[in-house]
Scaffold this motif. Structure first.
Motif, PDB file in Angstrom:
ATOM      1  N   HIS A 134       0.854  -1.176   0.000  1.00 54.38           N
ATOM      2  CA  HIS A 134       0.000   0.000   0.000  1.00 54.38           C
ATOM      3  C   HIS A 134       0.897   1.234   0.000  1.00 54.38           C
ATOM      4  O   HIS A 134       1.861   1.309   0.746  1.00 54.38           O
ATOM      5  N   ALA A 135       0.567   2.182  -0.863  1.00 50.28           N
ATOM      6  CA  ALA A 135       1.408   3.383  -0.963  1.00 50.28           C
ATOM      7  C   ALA A 135       0.528   4.614  -1.131  1.00 50.28           C
ATOM      8  O   ALA A 135      -0.582   4.536  -1.674  1.00 50.28           O
ATOM      9  N   GLU A 136       1.038   5.754  -0.665  1.00 48.02           N
ATOM     10  CA  GLU A 136       0.356   7.017  -0.895  1.00 48.02           C
ATOM     11  C   GLU A 136       1.346   8.169  -0.753  1.00 48.02           C
ATOM     12  O   GLU A 136       2.330   8.068  -0.015  1.00 48.02           O
ATOM     13  N   PRO A 137       1.108   9.259  -1.483  1.00 49.06           N
ATOM     14  CA  PRO A 137       2.022  10.407  -1.420  1.00 49.06           C
ATOM     15  C   PRO A 137       1.888  11.158  -0.101  1.00 49.06           C
ATOM     16  O   PRO A 137       0.847  11.105   0.562  1.00 49.06           O
ATOM     17  N   GLY A 138       2.949  11.878   0.262  1.00 48.78           N
ATOM     18  CA  GLY A 138       2.981  12.591   1.533  1.00 48.78           C
ATOM     19  C   GLY A 138       2.263  13.922   1.502  1.00 48.78           C
ATOM     20  O   GLY A 138       2.888  14.976   1.672  1.00 48.78           O
ATOM     21  N   PHE A 139       0.960  13.879   1.311  1.00 51.43           N
ATOM     22  CA  PHE A 139       0.116  15.072   1.340  1.00 51.43           C
ATOM     23  C   PHE A 139      -0.889  14.933   2.478  1.00 51.43           C
ATOM     24  O   PHE A 139      -1.374  13.831   2.755  1.00 51.43           O
ATOM     25  N   ALA A 140      -1.202  16.049   3.119  1.00 54.07           N
ATOM     26  CA  ALA A 140      -2.216  16.053   4.180  1.00 54.07           C
ATOM     27  C   ALA A 140      -3.105  17.274   4.015  1.00 54.07           C
ATOM     28  O   ALA A 140      -2.620  18.385   3.771  1.00 54.07           O
ATOM     29  N   ARG A 141      -4.399  17.058   4.144  1.00 54.76           N
ATOM     30  CA  ARG A 141      -5.381  18.149   4.037  1.00 54.76           C
ATOM     31  C   ARG A 141      -6.119  18.265   5.370  1.00 54.76           C
ATOM     32  O   ARG A 141      -6.659  17.279   5.884  1.00 54.76           O
ATOM     33  N   LEU A 142      -6.123  19.465   5.918  1.00 52.80           N
ATOM     34  CA  LEU A 142      -6.810  19.698   7.183  1.00 52.80           C
ATOM     35  C   LEU A 142      -8.266  20.053   6.904  1.00 52.80           C
ATOM     36  O   LEU A 142      -8.561  20.991   6.168  1.00 52.80           O
ATOM     37  N   THR A 143      -9.164  19.282   7.480  1.00 57.49           N
ATOM     38  CA  THR A 143     -10.589  19.520   7.311  1.00 57.49           C
ATOM     39  C   THR A 143     -11.238  19.667   8.688  1.00 57.49           C
ATOM     40  O   THR A 143     -10.606  19.443   9.723  1.00 57.49           O
ATOM     41  N   ALA A 144     -12.503  20.021   8.676  1.00 57.91           N
ATOM     42  CA  ALA A 144     -13.235  20.170   9.943  1.00 57.91           C
ATOM     43  C   ALA A 144     -13.373  18.837  10.673  1.00 57.91           C
ATOM     44  O   ALA A 144     -13.521  18.793  11.896  1.00 57.91           O
ATOM     45  N   ASP A 145     -13.310  17.732   9.905  1.00 55.70           N
ATOM     46  CA  ASP A 145     -13.495  16.409  10.501  1.00 55.70           C
ATOM     47  C   ASP A 145     -12.186  15.748  10.918  1.00 55.70           C
ATOM     48  O   ASP A 145     -12.204  14.743  11.626  1.00 55.70           O
ATOM     49  N   GLY A 146     -11.058  16.266  10.445  1.00 54.44           N
ATOM     50  CA  GLY A 146      -9.791  15.642  10.801  1.00 54.44           C
ATOM     51  C   GLY A 146      -8.707  15.913   9.770  1.00 54.44           C
ATOM     52  O   GLY A 146      -8.724  16.944   9.088  1.00 54.44           O
ATOM     53  N   VAL A 147      -7.769  14.966   9.638  1.00 51.85           N
ATOM     54  CA  VAL A 147      -6.656  15.079   8.701  1.00 51.85           C
ATOM     55  C   VAL A 147      -6.828  14.038   7.608  1.00 51.85           C
ATOM     56  O   VAL A 147      -6.854  12.832   7.883  1.00 51.85           O
ATOM     57  N   GLU A 148      -6.955  14.516   6.380  1.00 52.78           N
ATOM     58  CA  GLU A 148      -7.094  13.642   5.216  1.00 52.78           C
ATOM     59  C   GLU A 148      -5.741  13.539   4.537  1.00 52.78           C
ATOM     60  O   GLU A 148      -5.102  14.560   4.257  1.00 52.78           O
ATOM     61  N   THR A 149      -5.268  12.315   4.284  1.00 54.11           N
ATOM     62  CA  THR A 149      -3.926  12.163   3.739  1.00 54.11           C
ATOM     63  C   THR A 149      -3.924  11.389   2.424  1.00 54.11           C
ATOM     64  O   THR A 149      -4.912  10.764   2.040  1.00 54.11           O
ATOM     65  N   GLY A 150      -2.773  11.450   1.748  1.00 54.84           N
ATOM     66  CA  GLY A 150      -2.580  10.647   0.552  1.00 54.84           C
ATOM     67  C   GLY A 150      -3.139  11.254  -0.702  1.00 54.84           C
ATOM     68  O   GLY A 150      -3.151  12.474  -0.896  1.00 54.84           O
ATOM     69  N   GLU A 151      -3.618  10.389  -1.580  1.00 55.32           N
ATOM     70  CA  GLU A 151      -4.075  10.819  -2.906  1.00 55.32           C
ATOM     71  C   GLU A 151      -5.256  11.772  -2.821  1.00 55.32           C
ATOM     72  O   GLU A 151      -5.382  12.692  -3.640  1.00 55.32           O
ATOM     73  N   GLU A 152      -6.128  11.580  -1.840  1.00 54.86           N
ATOM     74  CA  GLU A 152      -7.280  12.480  -1.693  1.00 54.86           C
ATOM     75  C   GLU A 152      -6.823  13.913  -1.423  1.00 54.86           C
ATOM     76  O   GLU A 152      -7.407  14.876  -1.948  1.00 54.86           O
ATOM     77  N   ALA A 153      -5.783  14.075  -0.622  1.00 50.28           N
ATOM     78  CA  ALA A 153      -5.262  15.413  -0.327  1.00 50.28           C
ATOM     79  C   ALA A 153      -4.487  15.968  -1.521  1.00 50.28           C
ATOM     80  O   ALA A 153      -4.585  17.150  -1.843  1.00 50.28           O
ATOM     81  N   ARG A 154      -3.712  15.104  -2.193  1.00 49.92           N
ATOM     82  CA  ARG A 154      -2.937  15.564  -3.352  1.00 49.92           C
ATOM     83  C   ARG A 154      -3.857  16.050  -4.473  1.00 49.92           C
ATOM     84  O   ARG A 154      -3.530  16.994  -5.212  1.00 49.92           O
ATOM     85  N   ALA A 155      -5.033  15.426  -4.616  1.00 49.20           N
ATOM     86  CA  ALA A 155      -5.945  15.744  -5.704  1.00 49.20           C
ATOM     87  C   ALA A 155      -6.523  17.155  -5.618  1.00 49.20           C
ATOM     88  O   ALA A 155      -7.088  17.652  -6.600  1.00 49.20           O
ATOM     89  N   VAL A 156      -6.378  17.802  -4.456  1.00 47.02           N
ATOM     90  CA  VAL A 156      -6.875  19.183  -4.317  1.00 47.02           C
ATOM     91  C   VAL A 156      -5.774  20.135  -3.856  1.00 47.02           C
ATOM     92  O   VAL A 156      -6.043  21.270  -3.476  1.00 47.02           O
ATOM     93  N   ALA A 157      -4.524  19.673  -3.884  1.00 52.73           N
ATOM     94  CA  ALA A 157      -3.410  20.451  -3.320  1.00 52.73           C
ATOM     95  C   ALA A 157      -3.224  21.801  -3.992  1.00 52.73           C
ATOM     96  O   ALA A 157      -2.867  22.786  -3.334  1.00 52.73           O
ATOM     97  N   TRP A 158      -3.459  21.880  -5.307  1.00 52.31           N
ATOM     98  CA  TRP A 158      -3.265  23.147  -6.012  1.00 52.31           C
ATOM     99  C   TRP A 158      -4.555  23.954  -6.078  1.00 52.31           C
ATOM    100  O   TRP A 158      -4.521  25.138  -6.346  1.00 52.31           O
TER     101      TRP A 158
END
Length: 224
Positions: A23-47
């Protein structure tokens, strides 16, 4: 006792379970109201959401307070733990981890990683240099290039008798996969401006589209 191997490279953090599943995922993290979302889901909105997405928490792993207050992440270590916990659960919550870390990891960040593994909870069986693990079966002196998101680590490994040892290494901060991707994006933007008077990096949506495609273009370039 279940065992897994964890490789710390924020370009693609990898965990391999005992049954061989990876299992692999990129080192991205997105801070949301519900918690910390990591991996591809965070990378997909990084820009598209740069104010909410972080990608330097592994190369700057520490307990320094973030510039913003967030109830789910006080510092980079909280984001790293959220991603580590996600990978660990995906691998079936192994009881023991072999940790492969780059030569750029100093004492303090490595101590944080070991503390996070214990908090999962899991046990660290060994910490192995990533380059040494990769070069164990190589018969000649080898320069191993470990390309991370924001840095590159070059390590010289030399076999001798039945052992392989590290004889030298160098760290190049600020030159990683993101540096390469940024250069490609600027080149693509310059071509489109010159030929079509359109700057794809001017808006976040088209910028995200460009960065989404760059990994595929690099793969095609390598193979074709």
């Amino acid at each position: 006792m279940t065992t897994a191997a964890l490789e710390l490279n924020d370009q693609s953090l990898l965990i391999q379970a005992e049954d061989g599943a990876m299992h692999a995922e990129p080192g991205f993290a997105r801070l949301t109201a519900d918690g910390v979302e990591t991996g591809e889901e965070a990378r997909a909105v990084a820009w598209r959401e740069p104010q909410h997405v972080y990608d330097q928490f592994w190369c700057r792993l520490n307990l320094s307070a973030l510039p913003i207050r967030h109830r789910h992440a006080r510092h980079h270590a909280d984001m790293a733990f959220a991603q580590l916990q996600k990978l660990w659960k995906t691998a079936g919550s192994p009881e023991t981890l072999f940790v492969l870390a780059p030569g750029s990891f100093a004492h303090d960040p490595l101590s944080l990683v070991l503390g996070m593994v214990q908090a999962l909870p899991s046990r660290t069986a060994a910490v192995i240099d990533s380059a040494l693990a990769a070069c164990t079966d190589v018969a000649t002196e080898t320069v191993h290039v470990d390309l991370h998101m924001h840095e590159a680590v070059l390590t010289v490994c030399r076999p001798r008798a039945d052992r392989t040892r590290i004889v030298d290494h160098a760290i190049f901060p600020g030159f990683g996969m993101r540096h390469i991707q940024n250069s490609l994006a600027r080149h693509i933007g310059d071509l489109l401006i010159e030929n079509y008077r359109f700057d794809p990096l001017h808006t976040s949506t088209t910028e995200q589209t460009i960065y989404d495609q760059i990994p595929h273009w690099l793969t095609s370039l390598c193979w074709e």
